[in-house]
Enzyme design. Sequence first.
Site, mmCIF file in Angstrom:
data_model
loop_
_atom_site.group_PDB
_atom_site.id
_atom_site.type_symbol
_atom_site.label_atom_id
_atom_site.label_comp_id
_atom_site.label_asym_id
_atom_site.label_seq_id
_atom_site.Cartn_x
_atom_site.Cartn_y
_atom_site.Cartn_z
ATOM 1 C CE LYS A 53 -37.524 -46.813 -19.846
ATOM 2 N NZ LYS A 53 -36.454 -47.527 -19.136
ATOM 3 C CD GLN A 97 -36.222 -50.752 -17.434
ATOM 4 O OE1 GLN A 97 -36.414 -50.141 -18.483
ATOM 5 N NE2 GLN A 97 -36.183 -50.139 -16.266
ATOM 6 C CG ASP A 120 -30.630 -45.831 -20.137
ATOM 7 O OD1 ASP A 120 -31.480 -44.913 -20.081
ATOM 8 O OD2 ASP A 120 -30.840 -46.988 -19.743
#
Length: 280
Positions: A53, A97, A120
Amino acid sequence: MAKIIDGKAIAEEIRAEFVEEVKKIQSEKGITPGLAVILVGQDPASKTYVRNKERACQNVGIYSEVHRLPEETSQDEVLGLIRKLNQDPKIHGILVQLPLPDHIDETACINAIVPEKDVDGFHPINVGKLMIGEKCFVPCTPAGVIELLDRVGVELKGKEACVVGRSNIVGKPVSLLLLQRHATVTICHSRTRNLGEVTRRADVLVVAVGKPEMIKGDMVKEGAVVIDVGVNAVDGKLVGDVEFATAFERASAITPVPGGVGPMTITMLLKNTIQAAWQV
Ligand code: NDP
């Protein structure tokens, strides 16, 4: 025989577009889109995802910072960091995460991110907006599935779509997105009876189960478009949830694993971060 949907090439094409868009935001708004990633602990897969990422951000000109925290970090410390990042004008997107260590409540962390920075798309506000069809951050993997279908020119209106899997991060949101595009959507799960009979009706079959090569060619309708979200490590190799060799014989188009949906997920994270910066 099917056309192979090259997610890697499509993702590269989109990322090249983002390089231009980042420059446009810089000149029009005087800001650089910024993403903060919080990684707690040493999970090897998570470390790789986070590195990818970070690299993807750098390649398109998005500012990124990774907060690598030790396994024993307390929930309050993580929440404190999220609150700080919520206020940070350099940061437009915040990503925690997953999975987090057991002593940290994932829901509490997701809910602590302000919805405007929830790139997200896991915050209940964004989930709710997706449900009622309002503009929101769409979770990255489902968004990537739809983007792939769009880029290869698959018309969804009026089509029979079948989604195998009903998780909150893939199955459910991808089903909603297919419904928004006017497909007739059937959602299957572990209690579905006669799975093959249902999947064989689908013009568009999306599989997100996490069981290696579970969907065989004879479960695929002749001429269907097959999107395999699954990523499973088997004998040191990655395979999808669809048995590629047999499904390839029946489908009109199919995503490979790796190189199908995977590269689109990070690409959609970049897209959401850029969207967040435009919305400031
Ligand atoms: P989950 O484990 O959260 O969900 C799996 C779903 O599959 C559940 O809804 C489950 O049903 C259903 N299922 C399990 N067994 C069967 C069965 N025998 N028949 C029908 N349905 C079944 O997985 P995720 O949605 O998080 O992930 C799915 C796959 O996608 C994994 O391989 C994962 O690694 C991959 N993935 C890939 C990403 C990418 O970027 N390419 C990103 C995210 C995930 P029930 O609800 O009844 O238990």
